[in-house]
Write a protein that holds these residues in place. Sequence first.
Motif, PDB file in Angstrom:
ATOM      1  N   ARG A 122     148.993   8.677   6.136  1.00  8.67           N
ATOM      2  CA  ARG A 122     149.512   8.656   7.504  1.00  8.67           C
ATOM      3  C   ARG A 122     149.200   9.955   8.235  1.00  8.67           C
ATOM      4  NH1 ARG A 122     152.621   5.401   4.405  1.00  8.67           N
ATOM      5  NH2 ARG A 122     153.470   3.508   5.351  1.00  8.67           N
ATOM      6  N   VAL A 123     148.889   9.815   9.526  1.00 10.24           N
ATOM      7  CA  VAL A 123     148.674  10.946  10.411  1.00 10.24           C
ATOM      8  C   VAL A 123     149.874  11.011  11.350  1.00 10.24           C
ATOM      9  CG1 VAL A 123     147.170  11.986  12.138  1.00 10.24           C
ATOM     10  CG2 VAL A 123     146.180  10.645  10.256  1.00 10.24           C
ATOM     11  N   VAL A 140     150.956   8.314  14.151  1.00 12.46           N
ATOM     12  CA  VAL A 140     150.005   7.805  15.138  1.00 12.46           C
ATOM     13  C   VAL A 140     148.887   7.002  14.489  1.00 12.46           C
ATOM     14  CG1 VAL A 140     150.490   9.641  16.783  1.00 12.46           C
ATOM     15  CG2 VAL A 140     148.683   9.968  15.085  1.00 12.46           C
ATOM     16  N   ARG A 141     148.770   7.093  13.179  1.00 11.67           N
ATOM     17  CA  ARG A 141     147.734   6.325  12.503  1.00 11.67           C
ATOM     18  C   ARG A 141     148.097   6.174  11.035  1.00 11.67           C
ATOM     19  NH1 ARG A 141     143.920   2.468  13.438  1.00 11.67           N
ATOM     20  NH2 ARG A 141     142.033   2.780  12.179  1.00 11.67           N
ATOM     21  N   THR A 142     147.936   4.952  10.509  1.00 11.11           N
ATOM     22  CA  THR A 142     148.112   4.671   9.086  1.00 11.11           C
ATOM     23  C   THR A 142     146.791   4.143   8.543  1.00 11.11           C
ATOM     24  OG1 THR A 142     150.468   4.180   9.320  1.00 11.11           O
ATOM     25  CG2 THR A 142     149.354   3.311   7.372  1.00 11.11           C
ATOM     26  N   MET A 143     146.293   4.793   7.509  1.00 12.39           N
ATOM     27  CA  MET A 143     145.007   4.402   6.921  1.00 12.39           C
ATOM     28  C   MET A 143     145.253   3.855   5.526  1.00 12.39           C
ATOM     29  SD  MET A 143     142.694   7.624   8.255  1.00 12.39           S
ATOM     30  CE  MET A 143     143.946   8.860   7.937  1.00 12.39           C
ATOM     31  N   THR A 144     145.001   2.556   5.371  1.00  8.21           N
ATOM     32  CA  THR A 144     145.267   1.875   4.112  1.00  8.21           C
ATOM     33  C   THR A 144     143.978   1.736   3.325  1.00  8.21           C
ATOM     34  OG1 THR A 144     147.064   0.636   5.126  1.00  8.21           O
ATOM     35  CG2 THR A 144     146.146  -0.235   3.080  1.00  8.21           C
ATOM     36  N   PHE A 145     143.953   2.357   2.170  1.00 10.63           N
ATOM     37  CA  PHE A 145     142.798   2.164   1.294  1.00 10.63           C
ATOM     38  C   PHE A 145     143.244   2.183  -0.161  1.00 10.63           C
ATOM     39  CE2 PHE A 145     139.233   3.913  -1.239  1.00 10.63           C
ATOM     40  CZ  PHE A 145     138.456   2.766  -1.205  1.00 10.63           C
ATOM     41  N   ALA A 146     143.520   3.360  -0.680  1.00  9.45           N
ATOM     42  CA  ALA A 146     143.909   3.488  -2.085  1.00  9.45           C
ATOM     43  C   ALA A 146     144.680   4.784  -2.240  1.00  9.45           C
ATOM     44  CB  ALA A 146     142.686   3.483  -2.997  1.00  9.45           C
TER      45      ALA A 146
END
Length: 915
Positions: free
Chosen positions: A371-372, A381-387
């Motif tokens: 998360r940012v 302001v941003r959630t990055m879903t990967f691993a």
Amino acid sequence: MLVSALALVAALPQTTPPALPPVSDDGSIPESRVLYDAPRRVDAEPSPAGALSPRSGSTTLLPLEVGEEGDMPRDVAFTPDGQRVVIVNRDTDNVTVFDFASRQLLATIPVGDFPVDVDVAPDGSVAVVPNVLSDTVSIIDLSTLTVAATVPVTTTGGGQPYRVQIDATSTFCLVGVIEDAIDSRFSVIDLASGTETLSFQTSSQGAYGGFFTPEPAIFGNLFTDWQMSSDGSFVLVPDRGGDVLNSYDVATGALLGTAAVGDVPAYVDIADDRTQAVVSLAGAVDGVVRLSLAGGVPTIVSTTPTVNSAFDPQVRLTPDGNFAVVAVLNAVEFIDLNAASSVTTVSTGTVGDLEITFDDEYLVVTNFNTRVIRLSTRSVVRTMTFAATYDAAVSPVSHRLVGLNNRFREDAHFYSTDGASSQFLGRALSGPAPEMDAPRRVAVTLDGTRALVVGNTSRSVADVDLATGTITNTYEIGDRGWEVATDAAGTVAVVTSTETSEVQVIDLVQNQLVATLSVPTRPTEVIVADDGTEAYVTTVAGTDRVWFIDLAGAASSVGGSVIAGQLGTIGWARGQSSGMALSPDGATLALCVSFDDQLRLIDVGTRSVITNVPVGDFPIKVAWRPDGSQIVVSNAFDDTVSVVDFAGAASAVSRVIGGVQDGFGIGFDDRGDELFMTEYGFNVNNVRVDNVISSTTMNVGVGGRPAFAEAVGSALILTVAYSVAAIRLAAPVTALVDTVQISEEPSDLAVSARLGLAVTTQPGPNDAIDLTSIGGTPTNECGPGVPNSTGQPGTISASGFFVAGVNPFFLTATDLPRNSFGYFLNSATTDFTMNPGGSQGNLCLGGTIGRHLAQVMSSGPAGQISIEVDARALPSVPTIIPILPGETWSFQLWHRDANPGVTSNFTDRVTVTFE
């Protein structure tokens, strides 16, 4: 993935067994963390305390590295221009350097033993790495990407440098040294000369905890956090055991001051202007302590308890100095330092790392969902879903972040971090591709010559020639490789890649990956039909199913599925999923429906459910009797085994065997007379053997927890802690007959009956397999023999398990004349008779000689004869006899020849003493 996949659990005392192993209905991976009462030294290689006393046999550790690798990435740093990334790899003792934009590997640089930290000089000249077990520090020249100096640190006998920080002028570095973890020290190293200029004693430093992920056997230490001031004048060290924060003068080593901050001070951060610091507390009351710093002397200003509990409370000061951000349970909490109050909690999931971007605009919290957070609004302001992403570093000049997945993989993750436009950019293995990491599962072809080993974290499968102990091929698969199986002829292998929901098909004749099929969701177990035309795959997430894979090389396809009921995984032996087994005639699939307490029977011809048989609580493993008349099911949570009489739709439980604690390994001997059940329960250390004919029971003590087991003929080969053991099933007596120590506690077992090898996978720092022989060692004697018509003497060899009463046991004769018949001889006595009966060869046996006349064979075009010997029924005079424990037997082959006229000859002799 929610917190259940990152369960933070305190370690239980070894005398207290867990009530039940952890289970998952979707195949998620647990990670465990533990904190110690006080810092400790690093124990990098646990000794095999669980190993049994060896009798005979031997083992060889075969590393599976594919050239240079980068194993267990432990820390990461950017170069000052933000273009390159430096990663330190603990288990391969090297540093890898990547170009951020291309994610291409630029260099692999060897360093010392067990490196765990890295820092890059602000002027970009060098990177510095402490080597825990070498008691050295490596200084890497970043212009040449080579080690410029290796500097020993001063020790008082303990050593173990573990953490490094370079000053702002790139003049020196400060290195934390654990020593005995009661009295620790700092080493100051001049970077220009590569020499230690000062060493001084400090309060306790060291490993204060650790993490462990059972499935790939990834473990790591959590180390004392300390912080040097921006001008390099002082360093603050939390003393967890002493409940104080100490400040030391870096130039002299003098103690500047001590602040009694509270119970278990954990992490510290210093403002860039050196006027204040914050310390997080991880003891009875979780909180953040604000301190003023006058000349480096800490003075407590305020203490603010956190609203939420904090297990491992990383802490950062915001750039304006008004707030502290602290990691709490599944979130970060913002502490207003001026008001001494908690103002906001932002949900993040378990915190991996806390990093503030170069422009002081954003806080990046790494996790499964990175998360940012905008600092000015304290909002995501941003959630990055990967691993899973843990230890991380941000670029000093741009919106870039690199994080390490070192809990579940060995990857580097690349992100942009520019507010709402942030995104995941890609990943790379932490070392050169291909890699072979965390060997999890293994299958051996029926002829015993090849092993297929699944690399759980490296997305690869190694093809191993067992006779030569070499890797012949490496195949690329999907993420989180789980299981592998082959057909009877060894022509095809099928692999499940759980996290990417894929199944890979490997052509073992052409030695290439020929198909990748989508099989939703989370494929786990796989069985390949003996004829290689079909495979059966279970999935454990979403609507659990059994999928039918039509195997046709590159044209392989998914042929349909049936609903399986609620399958899942259990935290036994690095993770096991609901088991299945195919009937001996290949017509019926038996499946453990674990969460529904049922055994589901599936007709593979019609691809339909035959019936559901109620069994015990949480069935996990299943096996068929060799004649197909019965199915046995181990039930994990009520310590029972259900015996099911198979009768199609009328199948039903006929017997329940109680008191079998966690019967993980279950099955029959080759005759179907002996039912074995390993007991994986805490401190049971037992294998139960039930004779189906006489209904008698034996408990065979094995001295440790038996995990993986495979019946081969009349032998049960199993893993017991740090050993491989063999149990003779039935004649002449059921007993433990051999134990051989192996390198570590394994994650799987497969057996080559032909070569007499147990193959066990060794994830963790080894990334290897153990090849273990059982029983005595054959010795060739009375040779070389007399050359036959080929110009060479015939040669005999013995292979298999050299244990009395145990099958299989093979005899092979090579270098024979083509298409000539022969048969083997045996005797318990050796002798020498030249040219008996006019033979050109020599008879090397004496006494009573048995002839294997029922196995007369032609040598064929290959000039070879091979038979399987029944060690329970050896031809003799006047009748057949069993090989008994401690007996020594010798074997030889007699064969016809024309050299130049009709004659005969003998091979040399092979002699074996049987356990």
